[in-house]
Design a protein around this motif. Structure first.
Motif, PDB file in Angstrom:
ATOM      1  N   ASN A  44      14.093  32.159 -22.701  1.00 38.26           N
ATOM      2  CA  ASN A  44      14.838  32.300 -21.447  1.00 38.26           C
ATOM      3  C   ASN A  44      15.633  31.057 -21.052  1.00 38.26           C
ATOM      4  O   ASN A  44      16.441  31.108 -20.128  1.00 38.26           O
ATOM      5  CB  ASN A  44      13.902  32.706 -20.298  1.00 38.26           C
ATOM      6  CG  ASN A  44      12.705  31.798 -20.150  1.00 38.26           C
ATOM      7  OD1 ASN A  44      12.824  30.583 -20.275  1.00 38.26           O
ATOM      8  ND2 ASN A  44      11.546  32.402 -19.898  1.00 38.26           N
ATOM      9  N   LYS A  45      15.428  29.937 -21.755  1.00 36.47           N
ATOM     10  CA  LYS A  45      16.249  28.760 -21.468  1.00 36.47           C
ATOM     11  C   LYS A  45      17.694  28.962 -21.922  1.00 36.47           C
ATOM     12  O   LYS A  45      18.588  28.216 -21.519  1.00 36.47           O
ATOM     13  CB  LYS A  45      15.665  27.527 -22.165  1.00 36.47           C
ATOM     14  CG  LYS A  45      14.346  27.060 -21.564  1.00 36.47           C
ATOM     15  CD  LYS A  45      13.854  25.797 -22.238  1.00 36.47           C
ATOM     16  CE  LYS A  45      12.538  25.323 -21.626  1.00 36.47           C
ATOM     17  NZ  LYS A  45      12.030  24.085 -22.278  1.00 36.47           N
ATOM     18  N   LYS A  46      17.901  29.991 -22.774  1.00 35.20           N
ATOM     19  CA  LYS A  46      19.240  30.232 -23.313  1.00 35.20           C
ATOM     20  C   LYS A  46      19.997  31.316 -22.552  1.00 35.20           C
ATOM     21  O   LYS A  46      21.119  31.662 -22.920  1.00 35.20           O
ATOM     22  CB  LYS A  46      19.138  30.625 -24.796  1.00 35.20           C
ATOM     23  CG  LYS A  46      18.530  29.524 -25.659  1.00 35.20           C
ATOM     24  CD  LYS A  46      18.442  29.933 -27.111  1.00 35.20           C
ATOM     25  CE  LYS A  46      17.828  28.815 -27.949  1.00 35.20           C
ATOM     26  NZ  LYS A  46      17.716  29.183 -29.380  1.00 35.20           N
ATOM     27  N   ARG A  74      24.914  30.105 -21.263  1.00 35.97           N
ATOM     28  CA  ARG A  74      23.819  30.952 -20.813  1.00 35.97           C
ATOM     29  C   ARG A  74      24.335  32.252 -20.202  1.00 35.97           C
ATOM     30  O   ARG A  74      23.766  33.327 -20.423  1.00 35.97           O
ATOM     31  CB  ARG A  74      22.971  30.198 -19.780  1.00 35.97           C
ATOM     32  CG  ARG A  74      22.134  29.086 -20.374  1.00 35.97           C
ATOM     33  CD  ARG A  74      21.571  28.180 -19.300  1.00 35.97           C
ATOM     34  NE  ARG A  74      20.667  27.179 -19.865  1.00 35.97           N
ATOM     35  CZ  ARG A  74      20.343  26.057 -19.251  1.00 35.97           C
ATOM     36  NH1 ARG A  74      20.844  25.781 -18.057  1.00 35.97           N
ATOM     37  NH2 ARG A  74      19.514  25.213 -19.833  1.00 35.97           N
ATOM     38  N   GLN A  81      20.005  31.118 -15.574  1.00 38.09           N
ATOM     39  CA  GLN A  81      18.937  30.546 -14.775  1.00 38.09           C
ATOM     40  C   GLN A  81      19.198  30.805 -13.291  1.00 38.09           C
ATOM     41  O   GLN A  81      20.272  31.261 -12.904  1.00 38.09           O
ATOM     42  CB  GLN A  81      18.841  29.041 -15.025  1.00 38.09           C
ATOM     43  CG  GLN A  81      18.729  28.642 -16.486  1.00 38.09           C
ATOM     44  CD  GLN A  81      17.427  29.084 -17.127  1.00 38.09           C
ATOM     45  OE1 GLN A  81      16.353  28.749 -16.660  1.00 38.09           O
ATOM     46  NE2 GLN A  81      17.527  29.838 -18.229  1.00 38.09           N
TER      47      GLN A  81
END
Length: 243
Positions: A88-90, A114, A93
């Motif tokens: 989920n860091k990619k 992202r 956010q």
């Protein structure tokens, strides 16, 4: 020692988890083949918006396209769950929209990357859903004006655009090593095949606690993203069965 200028340094190739590489690459191959066969299907049965005359008509191509579309749909929920829980860091956010205001700064490019990764997931959701709403007999019988057929054509155009954007953003963020990292055969100890069976047994014995823990650790917007996409995928199956 003479310092190598930053512009002359060779970018290092990042390491991608083995599971991510497997799922991502299989999903990518299925999508690309689905797009190619989709255009061939359009070229065979439609062609109103332009066609390639050198591409021969092939009546069986629609069934082949449906097969690649089905495999894409089957792999897609696994990919979504993995990305949201492990990668989920990619994707987008909670502060990505604010960071997009910092135009041309490094964080702006990462946030745009992202956002692109997230939009390609939604584009694929749109494509598999509209594809599932279609009837395989429409095109062979000359029924070219169905609402879902037009939406599916639009979804395929969006997919081509988003794949191109995805590749360009990868080049911008990590240059060619980032793209090649998805094709790398290197396997670190933590990803060793020898651990797979052990991990499967552990998950089987503790799956309820694992699922609950991972769900609790997700940010609210990731939970909403996962629920929304999985709901659309399940709805596609249910609607297609009912109709």
């Amino acid at each position: 020692m003479k310092k190598v200028p930053k512009s002359d340094q060779v970018p290092t190739k990042p390491y991608q988890p083995l599971i991510l590489r497997i799922i991502h690459n299989i999903q990518g191959i299925m999508i690309i083949m689905a797009i190619i066969t989709a255009f061939w299907t359009y070229n065979t049965y439609d062609g109103r918006f332009g066609k390639i005359s050198l591409l021969p008509p092939w009546e069986e191509i629609e069934g082949i396209h449906g097969t690649f579309g089905l495999f894409t749909l089957l792999i897609f929920p696994i990919f979504v769950v993995y990305v949201i829980h492990r990668g989920n860091k990619k994707i987008i956010q909670s502060n990505t929209l604010n960071q997009l205001k910092l135009v041309n700064k490094p964080i702006w490019w990462y946030s745009l990357h992202r956002l692109t990764n997230t939009l390609i997931i939604f584009a694929l959701t749109f494509a598999v859903f509209t594809g599932k709403m279609m009837d395989e007999n429409w095109l062979p019988e000359g029924e070219l004006n169905h609402f879902w057929y037009y939406l599916h054509l639009i979804s395929l155009i969006l997919m081509v655009f988003m794949i191109g954007s995805h590749l360009l953003m990868n080049v911008k963020i990590g240059n060619y090593p980032l793209i090649l990292s998805m094709l790398d055969a290197q396997i670190r100890e933590k990803d060793s095949y020898n651990l797979w069976w052990q991990n499967i047994i552990f998950f089987q014995q503790n799956w309820l606690n694992i699922v609950k823990t991972q769900w609790d650790e997700l940010s609210p917007h990731f939970k909403l993203l996962e629920i929304t996409i999985l709901f659309i995928i399940i709805s596609a199956w249910l609607i297609s069965i009912i109709k």
